[in-house]
Write an enzyme that holds these catalytic residues in place. Structure first.
Site, mmCIF file in Angstrom:
data_model
loop_
_atom_site.group_PDB
_atom_site.id
_atom_site.type_symbol
_atom_site.label_atom_id
_atom_site.label_comp_id
_atom_site.label_asym_id
_atom_site.label_seq_id
_atom_site.Cartn_x
_atom_site.Cartn_y
_atom_site.Cartn_z
ATOM 1 N N ILE A 137 26.411 -17.125 14.202
ATOM 2 C CA ILE A 137 25.978 -18.524 14.241
ATOM 3 C C ILE A 137 27.125 -19.495 13.931
ATOM 4 O O ILE A 137 27.042 -20.682 14.248
ATOM 5 C CB ILE A 137 24.771 -18.820 13.304
ATOM 6 N N TYR A 170 23.948 -18.426 -3.704
ATOM 7 C CA TYR A 170 23.006 -18.281 -2.578
ATOM 8 C C TYR A 170 22.119 -19.523 -2.462
ATOM 9 O O TYR A 170 22.038 -20.142 -1.398
ATOM 10 C CB TYR A 170 22.143 -17.024 -2.772
ATOM 11 N N ASP A 225 21.682 -8.288 -17.495
ATOM 12 C CA ASP A 225 20.957 -9.254 -16.665
ATOM 13 C C ASP A 225 21.840 -9.810 -15.548
ATOM 14 O O ASP A 225 23.070 -9.837 -15.666
ATOM 15 C CB ASP A 225 20.465 -10.410 -17.550
ATOM 16 N N ASN A 232 8.492 -9.222 -13.442
ATOM 17 C CA ASN A 232 9.138 -8.066 -12.805
ATOM 18 C C ASN A 232 8.653 -6.738 -13.363
ATOM 19 O O ASN A 232 8.331 -5.811 -12.621
ATOM 20 C CB ASN A 232 10.665 -8.148 -12.957
ATOM 21 N N THR A 292 14.190 -21.331 1.271
ATOM 22 C CA THR A 292 13.672 -20.553 0.138
ATOM 23 C C THR A 292 13.208 -21.448 -1.013
ATOM 24 O O THR A 292 13.681 -22.583 -1.150
ATOM 25 C CB THR A 292 14.796 -19.616 -0.369
ATOM 26 N N ASP A 293 12.349 -20.906 -1.864
ATOM 27 C CA ASP A 293 11.929 -21.657 -3.056
ATOM 28 C C ASP A 293 13.063 -21.756 -4.089
ATOM 29 O O ASP A 293 13.003 -22.569 -5.004
ATOM 30 C CB ASP A 293 10.681 -21.028 -3.700
ATOM 31 N N GLU A 294 14.105 -20.912 -3.932
ATOM 32 C CA GLU A 294 15.184 -20.897 -4.938
ATOM 33 C C GLU A 294 15.952 -22.206 -5.002
ATOM 34 O O GLU A 294 16.638 -22.472 -5.987
ATOM 35 C CB GLU A 294 16.148 -19.730 -4.661
ATOM 36 N N ALA A 331 18.768 -16.717 10.314
ATOM 37 C CA ALA A 331 20.014 -16.002 10.012
ATOM 38 C C ALA A 331 20.645 -16.563 8.741
ATOM 39 O O ALA A 331 20.809 -17.781 8.604
ATOM 40 C CB ALA A 331 20.995 -16.124 11.176
HETATM 41 P P1 NAD Z 1 18.071 -10.483 5.781
HETATM 42 O O1 NAD Z 1 19.310 -10.439 4.980
HETATM 43 O O2 NAD Z 1 17.171 -9.287 5.807
HETATM 44 O O3 NAD Z 1 18.434 -10.794 7.302
HETATM 45 C C1 NAD Z 1 19.389 -11.765 7.664
HETATM 46 C C2 NAD Z 1 19.730 -11.561 9.138
HETATM 47 O O4 NAD Z 1 20.693 -12.578 9.493
HETATM 48 C C3 NAD Z 1 20.386 -10.208 9.445
HETATM 49 O O5 NAD Z 1 19.822 -9.649 10.600
HETATM 50 C C4 NAD Z 1 21.858 -10.568 9.675
HETATM 51 O O6 NAD Z 1 22.508 -9.696 10.584
HETATM 52 C C5 NAD Z 1 21.735 -11.968 10.236
HETATM 53 N N1 NAD Z 1 22.968 -12.747 10.034
HETATM 54 C C6 NAD Z 1 23.671 -12.890 8.881
HETATM 55 N N2 NAD Z 1 24.770 -13.648 9.100
HETATM 56 C C7 NAD Z 1 24.743 -14.000 10.416
HETATM 57 C C8 NAD Z 1 25.591 -14.791 11.231
HETATM 58 N N3 NAD Z 1 26.709 -15.353 10.749
HETATM 59 N N4 NAD Z 1 25.261 -14.965 12.528
HETATM 60 C C9 NAD Z 1 24.137 -14.395 13.042
HETATM 61 N N5 NAD Z 1 23.302 -13.624 12.314
HETATM 62 C C10 NAD Z 1 23.598 -13.433 11.014
HETATM 63 O O7 NAD Z 1 17.291 -11.784 5.302
HETATM 64 P P2 NAD Z 1 15.722 -12.054 5.140
HETATM 65 O O8 NAD Z 1 15.295 -11.612 3.806
HETATM 66 O O9 NAD Z 1 15.015 -11.590 6.343
HETATM 67 O O10 NAD Z 1 15.741 -13.662 5.122
HETATM 68 C C11 NAD Z 1 15.685 -14.397 6.330
HETATM 69 C C12 NAD Z 1 15.706 -15.874 6.004
HETATM 70 O O11 NAD Z 1 14.601 -16.210 5.198
HETATM 71 C C13 NAD Z 1 16.946 -16.329 5.240
HETATM 72 O O12 NAD Z 1 17.324 -17.579 5.737
HETATM 73 C C14 NAD Z 1 16.471 -16.412 3.805
HETATM 74 O O13 NAD Z 1 17.220 -17.370 3.099
HETATM 75 C C15 NAD Z 1 15.047 -16.847 4.003
HETATM 76 N N6 NAD Z 1 14.098 -16.438 2.950
HETATM 77 C C16 NAD Z 1 14.012 -15.128 2.555
HETATM 78 C C17 NAD Z 1 13.064 -14.762 1.603
HETATM 79 C C18 NAD Z 1 12.906 -13.330 1.150
HETATM 80 O O14 NAD Z 1 12.153 -13.062 0.218
HETATM 81 N N7 NAD Z 1 13.549 -12.370 1.778
HETATM 82 C C19 NAD Z 1 12.220 -15.740 1.049
HETATM 83 C C20 NAD Z 1 12.356 -17.069 1.472
HETATM 84 C C21 NAD Z 1 13.285 -17.403 2.428
HETATM 85 O O1 DAU Z 2 12.463 -16.516 -3.824
HETATM 86 C C1 DAU Z 2 12.863 -16.248 -2.515
HETATM 87 C C2 DAU Z 2 14.080 -15.347 -2.548
HETATM 88 O O2 DAU Z 2 13.625 -14.046 -2.913
HETATM 89 C C3 DAU Z 2 14.831 -15.292 -1.223
HETATM 90 O O3 DAU Z 2 15.325 -16.568 -0.920
HETATM 91 C C4 DAU Z 2 15.974 -14.274 -1.298
HETATM 92 O O4 DAU Z 2 16.601 -14.172 -0.023
HETATM 93 C C5 DAU Z 2 15.401 -12.940 -1.691
HETATM 94 O O5 DAU Z 2 16.431 -11.984 -1.833
HETATM 95 C C6 DAU Z 2 14.596 -13.047 -3.000
HETATM 96 O O6 DAU Z 2 15.496 -13.318 -4.117
HETATM 97 P P1 DAU Z 2 15.335 -12.584 -5.530
HETATM 98 O O7 DAU Z 2 16.623 -12.619 -6.223
HETATM 99 O O8 DAU Z 2 14.136 -13.091 -6.247
HETATM 100 O O9 DAU Z 2 14.973 -11.087 -5.001
HETATM 101 P P2 DAU Z 2 15.451 -9.639 -5.497
HETATM 102 O O10 DAU Z 2 14.625 -8.631 -4.767
HETATM 103 O O11 DAU Z 2 16.927 -9.486 -5.454
HETATM 104 O O12 DAU Z 2 15.023 -9.620 -7.030
HETATM 105 C C7 DAU Z 2 13.678 -9.829 -7.426
HETATM 106 C C8 DAU Z 2 13.655 -9.862 -8.945
HETATM 107 O O13 DAU Z 2 13.954 -8.540 -9.444
HETATM 108 C C9 DAU Z 2 14.681 -10.768 -9.561
HETATM 109 O O14 DAU Z 2 14.150 -11.378 -10.732
HETATM 110 C C10 DAU Z 2 15.834 -9.839 -9.934
HETATM 111 C C11 DAU Z 2 15.122 -8.545 -10.263
HETATM 112 N N1 DAU Z 2 15.864 -7.299 -9.945
HETATM 113 C C12 DAU Z 2 16.389 -7.162 -8.706
HETATM 114 C C13 DAU Z 2 17.086 -6.028 -8.346
HETATM 115 C C14 DAU Z 2 17.677 -5.884 -6.958
HETATM 116 C C15 DAU Z 2 15.987 -6.286 -10.895
HETATM 117 O O15 DAU Z 2 15.482 -6.394 -12.029
HETATM 118 N N2 DAU Z 2 16.680 -5.166 -10.550
HETATM 119 C C16 DAU Z 2 17.244 -4.986 -9.315
HETATM 120 O O16 DAU Z 2 17.881 -3.933 -9.066
#
Ligand code: NAD
Ligand code: DAU
Length: 374
Positions: A61, A180, A310, A279, A131-133, A83
């Site tokens: 992108i 992030y 942590d 968690n 994201t909510d973050e 992405a």
């Molecule tokens: P993911 O890491 O599983 O997937 C990201 C995808 O983007 C991958 O397929 C990767 O190859 C592609 N990508 C990365 N860099 C790129 C680039 N430069 N050009 C083109 N493609 C690229 O992520 P996800 O968990 O599926 O999250 C997707 C979206 O949703 C993100 O924008 C994330 O911020 C948002 N989001 C995720 C969560 C969650 O809980 N996972 C929650 C809220 C919002």
């Molecule tokens: O809130 C939305 C977000 O949720 C998205 O925007 C992010 O892309 C997605 O990765 C996720 O972020 P978190 O940091 O909340 O997700 P994660 O699965 O990494 O961690 C969830 C919680 O668990 C967090 O409080 C950290 C904790 N954790 C995580 C890992 C990987 C652990 O305690 N141990 C671990 O090994």
């Protein structure tokens, strides 16, 4: 709108969105644009890869000229932008990649859309998934949990708790803490700026933590399911008291479909599970479910819980109020959490090859590096 560009479609959430759109809208052409970073996996889309309305393009992108070429070639009139670099722990180690992909990549897509659409915005749409973050962290005023004020179809009979009184609203001020979330916040601002400055028809949604099939096993739920299966330690950050609001990924994809078609231009919608978990409580549910499905006696894997250092700047509590989306567009989660977790654990246990393909090779090095100081 007929030619839809979905970015990041080979990732976790993106693959569910691509699948939903390809199946539900045979008249649309769905172009999945993905760089295939470590997180992108075309195996996630095996079941739909030969559908006539589906095209995959490998591209970055951030490569503006290439993005422009794709917009022109496929006459893109709608974008669903997922992405991103998405893992908080990686952003702490390597913030540059996050700024590059999440900020500059989003800007490059916006600029390509502007070049191609400006002058006639009719039926165009740029939908940015965030994201909510970006809202920061909420206080954890009720560590034992109080009755949640939200009741939805999906509210669980077993667990319906809130860990504080405040919720993230669409109007909550941005206050990101990790590299992030700072990069996602910045990208959200750019999207809104393109509406306010040029009149681009944009929408932004901010969603809580997703869970479900096809999630990369660096994230809590798939990582822990896989570790339990292999009898490996479960690294719980800090005291395990951080709270997340979990939503089944298919429900997020349903919300994206609804908002893409019915959402109001220039609006923001929060999407959440009405489903807060500490968690450590969530981890106990995962252990119990994996042991049950593996046929182990209850308690077999409890000893794997290992408290580790942590995460730096670890946000204490996320909790989304998605009442606006419920009231305006009628969306709410469809699945009870216990049901969703069981489907998820079963999927990872039934799809070991998918997991093993990822966790061999490079992943081993990443995992060893990530946990070497913990
Ligand atoms: P993911 O890491 O599983 O997937 C990201 C995808 O983007 C991958 O397929 C990767 O190859 C592609 N990508 C990365 N860099 C790129 C680039 N430069 N050009 C083109 N493609 C690229 O992520 P996800 O968990 O599926 O999250 C997707 C979206 O949703 C993100 O924008 C994330 O911020 C948002 N989001 C995720 C969560 C969650 O809980 N996972 C929650 C809220 C919002
Ligand atoms: O809130 C939305 C977000 O949720 C998205 O925007 C992010 O892309 C997605 O990765 C996720 O972020 P978190 O940091 O909340 O997700 P994660 O699965 O990494 O961690 C969830 C919680 O668990 C967090 O409080 C950290 C904790 N954790 C995580 C890992 C990987 C652990 O305690 N141990 C671990 O090994």
């Amino acid at each position: 709108m007929k030619n839809i560009l979905i970015t990041g479609g080979a990732g976790f959430i993106g693959s569910h969105v691509v699948r939903l759109f390809v199946k539900k809208y045979p008249d649309y052409r769905i172009v999945n644009l993905d760089k295939l970073t470590y997180a992108g996996n075309l195996e996630n889309l095996k079941d739909i890869e030969n559908e006539p309305n589906y095209t995959f393009v490998k591209a970055d992108i951030c490569d503006f000229e290439k993005i422009l070429e794709i917009f022109r070639k496929y006459q893109i009139d709608g974008v669903i932008h997922l992405a991103a670099e998405s893992h908080v722990d990686r952003s702490i180690k390597d913030p540059f990649t996050f700024a590059q992909t999440n900020v500059m990549g989003t800007l490059s897509l916006l600029q390509a859309a502007k070049v191609c659409w400006e002058g006639d915005w009719t039926d165009k749409r740029f939908y940015h998934i965030s994201t909510d973050e970006v809202y920061g962290a909420l206080e954890l005023t009720n560590p034992e949990g109080i009755e949640s004020p939200f009741t939805t179809k999906a509210s669980s009979a077993l667990h319906h708790l809130a860990f504080g009184k405040e919720y993230f609203l669409e109007t909550t001020k941005y206050n990101p803490h990790s590299p992030y979330s700072a990069s996602k916040a910045s990208s959200d601002h750019f999207v809104r700026a393109f509406h306010d400055t040029y009149g681009m028809p944009t929408i932004v949604t901010n969603c809580s933590n997703n869970y479900g099939p096809y999630q990369f096993p660096e994230k809590l739920i798939p990582l822990f399911i896989n570790n339990i299966r292999h009898g490996k330690p479960l690294p719980v950050y800090g005291k395990g008291e951080n709270v997340r609001d979990w939503l089944f990924v298919v429900d997020h994809a349903r919300a994206i479909d609804l908002i893409f078609h019915k959402g109001k231009i220039a609006e923001t919608y929060n999407i959440g599970g009405f489903n807060e978990w500490k968690n450590i409580d969530l981890i106990k549910v995962i252990i119990k479910t994996v042991d049950k499905l593996l046929g182990n006696p209850e308690g077999t894997s409890d000893h794997l819980i290992t408290y580790v250092t942590d995460r730096a700047g670890h946000d204490l509590r996320y909790a989304i109020d998605s009442t606006k989306l419920k009231n305006e567009l009628g969306w709410e989660p469809s699945l009870q959490f216990e049901e969703g977790i069981e489907i998820t654990v079963r999927w990872y246990l039934d799809n070991q090859q998918w997991m093993d393909n990822i966790t061999s090779g490079e992943y081993e090095k990443y995992y060893a590096e990530m946990y070497k100081d913990r």
